[in-house]
Design a protein around this motif. Structure first.
Motif, mmCIF file in Angstrom:
data_model
loop_
_atom_site.group_PDB
_atom_site.id
_atom_site.type_symbol
_atom_site.label_atom_id
_atom_site.label_comp_id
_atom_site.label_asym_id
_atom_site.label_seq_id
_atom_site.Cartn_x
_atom_site.Cartn_y
_atom_site.Cartn_z
ATOM 1 N N SER A 191 0.821 -1.209 0.000
ATOM 2 C CA SER A 191 0.000 0.000 0.000
ATOM 3 C C SER A 191 0.858 1.264 0.000
ATOM 4 O O SER A 191 2.026 1.245 0.373
ATOM 5 C CB SER A 191 -0.905 0.012 1.230
ATOM 6 O OG SER A 191 -0.141 0.287 2.390
ATOM 7 N N LYS A 192 0.256 2.383 -0.417
ATOM 8 C CA LYS A 192 0.975 3.657 -0.465
ATOM 9 C C LYS A 192 1.521 4.029 0.911
ATOM 10 O O LYS A 192 2.666 4.474 1.030
ATOM 11 C CB LYS A 192 0.051 4.758 -0.984
ATOM 12 C CG LYS A 192 0.734 6.108 -1.118
ATOM 13 C CD LYS A 192 -0.148 7.068 -1.875
ATOM 14 C CE LYS A 192 0.399 8.455 -1.961
ATOM 15 N NZ LYS A 192 1.769 8.618 -2.320
ATOM 16 N N LEU A 193 0.741 3.816 1.952
ATOM 17 C CA LEU A 193 1.188 4.123 3.307
ATOM 18 C C LEU A 193 2.425 3.296 3.662
ATOM 19 O O LEU A 193 3.404 3.810 4.204
ATOM 20 C CB LEU A 193 0.070 3.864 4.314
ATOM 21 C CG LEU A 193 0.418 4.076 5.793
ATOM 22 C CD1 LEU A 193 0.775 5.554 6.031
ATOM 23 C CD2 LEU A 193 -0.735 3.673 6.677
ATOM 24 N N VAL A 194 2.399 2.025 3.331
ATOM 25 C CA VAL A 194 3.540 1.159 3.618
ATOM 26 C C VAL A 194 4.750 1.606 2.804
ATOM 27 O O VAL A 194 5.865 1.635 3.302
ATOM 28 C CB VAL A 194 3.193 -0.323 3.330
ATOM 29 C CG1 VAL A 194 4.412 -1.200 3.443
ATOM 30 C CG2 VAL A 194 2.112 -0.793 4.290
ATOM 31 N N GLN A 195 4.540 1.987 1.537
ATOM 32 C CA GLN A 195 5.643 2.443 0.700
ATOM 33 C C GLN A 195 6.314 3.675 1.290
ATOM 34 O O GLN A 195 7.530 3.806 1.239
ATOM 35 C CB GLN A 195 5.157 2.785 -0.705
ATOM 36 C CG GLN A 195 4.934 1.589 -1.582
ATOM 37 C CD GLN A 195 4.559 2.002 -2.976
ATOM 38 O OE1 GLN A 195 5.091 2.959 -3.519
ATOM 39 N NE2 GLN A 195 3.631 1.289 -3.565
ATOM 40 N N GLU A 196 5.530 4.589 1.839
ATOM 41 C CA GLU A 196 6.096 5.812 2.411
ATOM 42 C C GLU A 196 6.993 5.504 3.604
ATOM 43 O O GLU A 196 7.955 6.203 3.862
ATOM 44 C CB GLU A 196 4.976 6.769 2.813
ATOM 45 C CG GLU A 196 4.261 7.372 1.613
ATOM 46 C CD GLU A 196 2.996 8.112 1.991
ATOM 47 O OE1 GLU A 196 2.661 8.192 3.195
ATOM 48 O OE2 GLU A 196 2.324 8.605 1.074
ATOM 49 N N LYS A 197 6.679 4.442 4.335
ATOM 50 C CA LYS A 197 7.470 4.077 5.511
ATOM 51 C C LYS A 197 8.626 3.147 5.152
ATOM 52 O O LYS A 197 9.568 3.030 5.907
ATOM 53 C CB LYS A 197 6.581 3.399 6.560
ATOM 54 C CG LYS A 197 5.555 4.325 7.169
ATOM 55 C CD LYS A 197 4.898 3.716 8.375
ATOM 56 C CE LYS A 197 4.064 2.521 8.017
ATOM 57 N NZ LYS A 197 3.292 1.964 9.118
ATOM 58 N N ASN A 198 8.533 2.473 4.025
ATOM 59 C CA ASN A 198 9.550 1.489 3.643
ATOM 60 C C ASN A 198 10.347 1.967 2.447
ATOM 61 O O ASN A 198 9.857 1.971 1.330
ATOM 62 C CB ASN A 198 8.886 0.139 3.313
ATOM 63 C CG ASN A 198 8.511 -0.622 4.544
ATOM 64 O OD1 ASN A 198 9.366 -0.947 5.352
ATOM 65 N ND2 ASN A 198 7.234 -0.882 4.703
ATOM 66 N N ARG A 199 11.553 2.335 2.722
ATOM 67 C CA ARG A 199 12.452 2.717 1.645
ATOM 68 C C ARG A 199 13.186 1.459 1.183
ATOM 69 O O ARG A 199 13.369 0.519 1.931
ATOM 70 C CB ARG A 199 13.461 3.744 2.155
ATOM 71 C CG ARG A 199 12.778 4.988 2.711
ATOM 72 C CD ARG A 199 13.731 5.833 3.480
ATOM 73 N NE ARG A 199 14.270 5.045 4.605
ATOM 74 C CZ ARG A 199 15.187 5.489 5.452
ATOM 75 N NH1 ARG A 199 15.685 6.681 5.325
ATOM 76 N NH2 ARG A 199 15.621 4.730 6.432
ATOM 77 N N ARG A 200 13.600 1.461 -0.060
ATOM 78 C CA ARG A 200 14.320 0.310 -0.614
ATOM 79 C C ARG A 200 15.602 0.035 0.183
ATOM 80 O O ARG A 200 16.003 -1.098 0.367
ATOM 81 C CB ARG A 200 14.629 0.583 -2.089
ATOM 82 C CG ARG A 200 15.296 -0.529 -2.830
ATOM 83 C CD ARG A 200 14.468 -1.767 -2.992
ATOM 84 N NE ARG A 200 13.220 -1.537 -3.675
ATOM 85 C CZ ARG A 200 12.494 -2.493 -4.235
ATOM 86 N NH1 ARG A 200 12.910 -3.744 -4.220
ATOM 87 N NH2 ARG A 200 11.349 -2.226 -4.801
ATOM 88 N N ARG A 201 16.231 1.087 0.714
ATOM 89 C CA ARG A 201 17.435 0.925 1.537
ATOM 90 C C ARG A 201 17.125 0.039 2.752
ATOM 91 O O ARG A 201 17.891 -0.852 3.088
ATOM 92 C CB ARG A 201 17.957 2.283 1.989
ATOM 93 C CG ARG A 201 19.141 2.192 2.939
ATOM 94 C CD ARG A 201 19.483 3.587 3.507
ATOM 95 N NE ARG A 201 20.636 3.519 4.378
ATOM 96 C CZ ARG A 201 20.573 3.269 5.684
ATOM 97 N NH1 ARG A 201 19.400 3.053 6.272
ATOM 98 N NH2 ARG A 201 21.666 3.232 6.414
ATOM 99 N N ASP A 202 16.007 0.306 3.409
ATOM 100 C CA ASP A 202 15.631 -0.478 4.589
ATOM 101 C C ASP A 202 15.414 -1.942 4.215
ATOM 102 O O ASP A 202 15.830 -2.845 4.945
ATOM 103 C CB ASP A 202 14.369 0.083 5.236
ATOM 104 C CG ASP A 202 14.535 1.511 5.733
ATOM 105 O OD1 ASP A 202 15.689 1.985 5.822
ATOM 106 O OD2 ASP A 202 13.510 2.147 6.025
ATOM 107 N N HIS A 203 14.766 -2.165 3.081
ATOM 108 C CA HIS A 203 14.549 -3.531 2.598
ATOM 109 C C HIS A 203 15.892 -4.233 2.401
ATOM 110 O O HIS A 203 16.063 -5.389 2.815
ATOM 111 C CB HIS A 203 13.747 -3.505 1.288
ATOM 112 C CG HIS A 203 13.773 -4.772 0.521
ATOM 113 N ND1 HIS A 203 13.152 -5.931 0.941
ATOM 114 C CD2 HIS A 203 14.379 -5.078 -0.660
ATOM 115 C CE1 HIS A 203 13.356 -6.890 0.049
ATOM 116 N NE2 HIS A 203 14.106 -6.403 -0.924
#
Length: 157
Positions: free
Chosen positions: A29-41
């Motif tokens: 979801s958009k909300l999850v995307q805003e909190k999850n950056r590819r760096r964190d992944h």
């Protein structure tokens, strides 16, 4: 061997910093995307790979470094071209890893982490990073990434 020590030189690299501006998995979801950056992944995948490797056997250093670098082939300036990014980032990431002097086994793991889109994992370490990548994406979709991030509070800011 401690995960943070194995990857500390990568955490401030320009390649990983560039992924702070790249969204994580688009199907979340958009909300999850805003909190999850590819760096964190990438950091979570490195962490999962490191510890899975300790359980399953293999070179935990190779797994940690390949896990952290596995998505460095994504280009935040090309975010509007998701298909070319998905199909090309593993090869591009392997080239970047080779250019910065990573071990050939790290390069090979990065190259195969998108199986079946790319080549099949040919080593235990490649299989572990492949599994860790899919596992973290799944946890992210379920909004459960915090389970791993609590262990990584010093790294993921």
């Amino acid at each position: 061997m401690i995960f943070e020590k194995v990857v500390e030189d990568l955490l401030d690299s320009e390649y990983l910093k560039g992924l702070e501006r790249y969204p994580s998995h688009r199907f979340s979801s958009k909300l999850v995307q805003e909190k999850n950056r590819r760096r964190d992944h990438c950091i979570r995948v490195g962490y999962l790979s490191f510890y899975l490797c300790k359980l399953l056997g293999g070179d935990a250093r190779i797994c940690a470094r390949a896990g952290v670098l596995h998505d460095v082939g994504y280009d935040h300036q090309q975010v509007h071209k998701p298909l070319s990014q998905i199909f090309g980032h593993a090869r591009k990431g392997a080239t970047i890893a080779q250019r910065i002097g990573e071990h050939p086994r790290v390069v090979e793991v990065i190259k195969t982490h998108m199986y079946p889109i790319g080549g099949a994992p040919r080593s235990r370490e490649a299989f572990i990073v492949w599994i860790a990548d899919k596992l973290d994406a799944f946890l992210e979709i379920l909004q459960l990434s915090k389970l791993i991030e609590t262990k990584l509070q010093k790294i993921i800011k």
